[in-house]
Design a protein around this motif. Structure first.
Motif, PDB file in Angstrom:
ATOM      1  N   ILE A   1      31.710   0.993  35.217  1.00  0.00           N
ATOM      2  CA  ILE A   1      32.980   0.695  35.880  1.00  0.00           C
ATOM      3  C   ILE A   1      32.803   0.538  37.391  1.00  0.00           C
ATOM      4  O   ILE A   1      33.706   0.050  38.072  1.00  0.00           O
ATOM      5  CB  ILE A   1      34.029   1.794  35.588  1.00  0.00           C
ATOM      6  N   TYR A   2      31.642   0.952  37.902  1.00  0.00           N
ATOM      7  CA  TYR A   2      31.359   0.833  39.329  1.00  0.00           C
ATOM      8  C   TYR A   2      30.448  -0.349  39.629  1.00  0.00           C
ATOM      9  O   TYR A   2      29.858  -0.434  40.706  1.00  0.00           O
ATOM     10  CB  TYR A   2      30.710   2.119  39.840  1.00  0.00           C
ATOM     11  N   ALA A   3      30.333  -1.264  38.684  1.00  0.00           N
ATOM     12  CA  ALA A   3      29.385  -2.374  38.816  1.00  0.00           C
ATOM     13  C   ALA A   3      29.565  -3.149  40.115  1.00  0.00           C
ATOM     14  O   ALA A   3      28.591  -3.550  40.754  1.00  0.00           O
ATOM     15  CB  ALA A   3      29.508  -3.306  37.614  1.00  0.00           C
ATOM     16  N   SER A   4      30.806  -3.381  40.518  1.00  0.00           N
ATOM     17  CA  SER A   4      31.037  -4.197  41.709  1.00  0.00           C
ATOM     18  C   SER A   4      30.420  -3.571  42.953  1.00  0.00           C
ATOM     19  O   SER A   4      29.924  -4.289  43.839  1.00  0.00           O
ATOM     20  CB  SER A   4      32.540  -4.414  41.929  1.00  0.00           C
ATOM     21  N   GLN A   5      30.440  -2.230  43.033  1.00  0.00           N
ATOM     22  CA  GLN A   5      29.838  -1.555  44.180  1.00  0.00           C
ATOM     23  C   GLN A   5      28.327  -1.738  44.191  1.00  0.00           C
ATOM     24  O   GLN A   5      27.720  -2.004  45.242  1.00  0.00           O
ATOM     25  CB  GLN A   5      30.190  -0.069  44.156  1.00  0.00           C
ATOM     26  N   TYR A   6      27.713  -1.603  43.022  1.00  0.00           N
ATOM     27  CA  TYR A   6      26.257  -1.716  42.973  1.00  0.00           C
ATOM     28  C   TYR A   6      25.799  -3.160  43.143  1.00  0.00           C
ATOM     29  O   TYR A   6      24.749  -3.416  43.745  1.00  0.00           O
ATOM     30  CB  TYR A   6      25.732  -1.110  41.671  1.00  0.00           C
ATOM     31  N   VAL A   7      26.578  -4.098  42.638  1.00  0.00           N
ATOM     32  CA  VAL A   7      26.275  -5.507  42.877  1.00  0.00           C
ATOM     33  C   VAL A   7      26.371  -5.789  44.375  1.00  0.00           C
ATOM     34  O   VAL A   7      25.508  -6.471  44.953  1.00  0.00           O
ATOM     35  CB  VAL A   7      27.229  -6.420  42.085  1.00  0.00           C
ATOM     36  N   GLY A   8      27.386  -5.251  45.006  1.00  0.00           N
ATOM     37  CA  GLY A   8      27.531  -5.425  46.446  1.00  0.00           C
ATOM     38  C   GLY A   8      26.362  -4.835  47.211  1.00  0.00           C
ATOM     39  O   GLY A   8      25.884  -5.423  48.197  1.00  0.00           O
ATOM     40  N   TYR A   9      25.902  -3.661  46.767  1.00  0.00           N
ATOM     41  CA  TYR A   9      24.757  -3.036  47.434  1.00  0.00           C
ATOM     42  C   TYR A   9      23.510  -3.901  47.280  1.00  0.00           C
ATOM     43  O   TYR A   9      22.774  -4.141  48.254  1.00  0.00           O
ATOM     44  CB  TYR A   9      24.515  -1.642  46.867  1.00  0.00           C
ATOM     45  N   LEU A  10      23.251  -4.389  46.067  1.00  0.00           N
ATOM     46  CA  LEU A  10      22.074  -5.215  45.835  1.00  0.00           C
ATOM     47  C   LEU A  10      22.140  -6.514  46.633  1.00  0.00           C
ATOM     48  O   LEU A  10      21.131  -6.955  47.212  1.00  0.00           O
ATOM     49  CB  LEU A  10      21.934  -5.525  44.348  1.00  0.00           C
TER      50      LEU A  10
END
Length: 318
Positions: free
Chosen positions: A143-152
């Motif tokens: 559910i936190y995918a958008s944050q980790y995609v943003g980090y990458l």
């Protein structure tokens, strides 16, 4: 681990001995690093925080300052060839006392700024070290995918950062990693499979895995090749020797004299591709960890050093 023929060894060093001036524990780490160097293997360090933060979390501001300090100290002391300065952002959250109340902890830009500081810190302390980060591939389908995609996406643009790693422990992790790479890529950064095994958790010690783990090892290697990965690091390398989770020191020593089929599969890959990369796969190595690490341009091993825990526990736990 050295007998596998892998070209590098990864060491995850818990920082507690430096916080408590534990000279004997620091000497143990010095000895391990010295053995790796003497064997002619490249050294991969990965941040392991401090054991004390697991039982006594500290505020984000203090956590960041402590992070920068330990990276500087360890880079200066050991001059590693590679340094994973961020090991799975999600992994640190339980060690941060205000993680759920401080908006900065959830701010991607905050993490990117910290990462840039860590990169710069290592460069000052050990100019020849190549610096990277890794993420838990499972977060890419959470559910936190958008944050980790943003980090990458942000990390792929950071100056001085050499590689980005994905920690892959399941077929769904492979799918998530493949999906991210296909859709986003990682810019000019090198790709690492910075941690991997066929599963994660107590089930990895099932003796029946002795049949399937060799198949997994070959499969994850091919996954790395197909995606142009530079490094592959198997995590639970105690399973190269035994599927028993023993706590008696004598039993542990006896177990490490054994070899499981997955060991020979890895050794075969290291022997074939650890020095001279296969055609069409430039700079692909295997590494091991202590635990052990594998690199696709060279082949490496991964070693975890949790000096505040009994050696037998550190060898068996993730």
């Amino acid at each position: 681990l050295l007998s596998t023929g892998a070209s590098c060894v990864r060491v995850d060093i818990g920082y507690q001995p430096w916080l408590t001036d534990n000279a004997s524990a620091i000497s143990l780490v010095d000895n391990i690093v010295g053995q790796i160097r003497s064997a002619g293997k490249c050294l991969v360090l990965a941040d392991a925080s401090s054991e004390s933060y697991r039982s006594s979390p500290i505020p984000w501001t203090d956590f960041k300052a402590a992070w920068i300090q330990r990276v500087q100290t360890l880079a200066l002391r050991y001059q590693p060839d590679y340094y994973i300065v961020v090991k799975e952002p999600r992994w640190y959250i339980p060690m941060i006392s205000d993680a759920t109340t401080n908006p900065a902890v959830q701010d991607v830009n905050e993490w990117l700024a910290l990462t840039q500081t860590l990169v710069t810190t290592v460069a000052s302390a050990s100019p020849n070290t190549r610096v990277g980060v890794s993420v838990d591939a499972g977060t890419l389908s959470s559910i936190y995918a958008s944050q980790y995609v943003g980090y990458l996406e942000g990390a792929s643009q950071l100056p001085g950062l050499s590689f980005i790693g994905f920690d892959v422990y399941s077929s769904s992790d492979q799918t998530a990693t493949q999906g991210y790479l296909t859709q986003n890529g990682i810019g000019a950064k090198d790709l690492w499979i910075s941690e991997t095994w066929s599963a994660n958790g107590p089930s990895i010690y099932s003796p029946s895995n002795s049949i399937t783990d060799p198949q997994w090892m070959s499969s994850i290697y091919q996954f790395g090749v197909q995606n142009g990965a530079k490094v592959l690091i198997p995590f639970y390398t105690d399973l190269f020797a035994s599927y028993s989770w023993d706590t008696n020191s004598t039993d542990i020593v006896n177990n490490y004299n054994m070899r499981q089929p997955v060991y020979f599969t890895f050794q075969s890959l290291a022997t074939q591709y650890g020095i001279a990369p296969p055609i069409g796969v430039p700079e692909f190595s295997l590494s091991t960890s202590i635990v052990a690490a594998v690199s696709l341009a060279a082949i490496a091993l991964f070693v975890r050093v949790r000096t505040s825990e009994p050696a037998e526990k550190a060898a068996a736990s993730r």
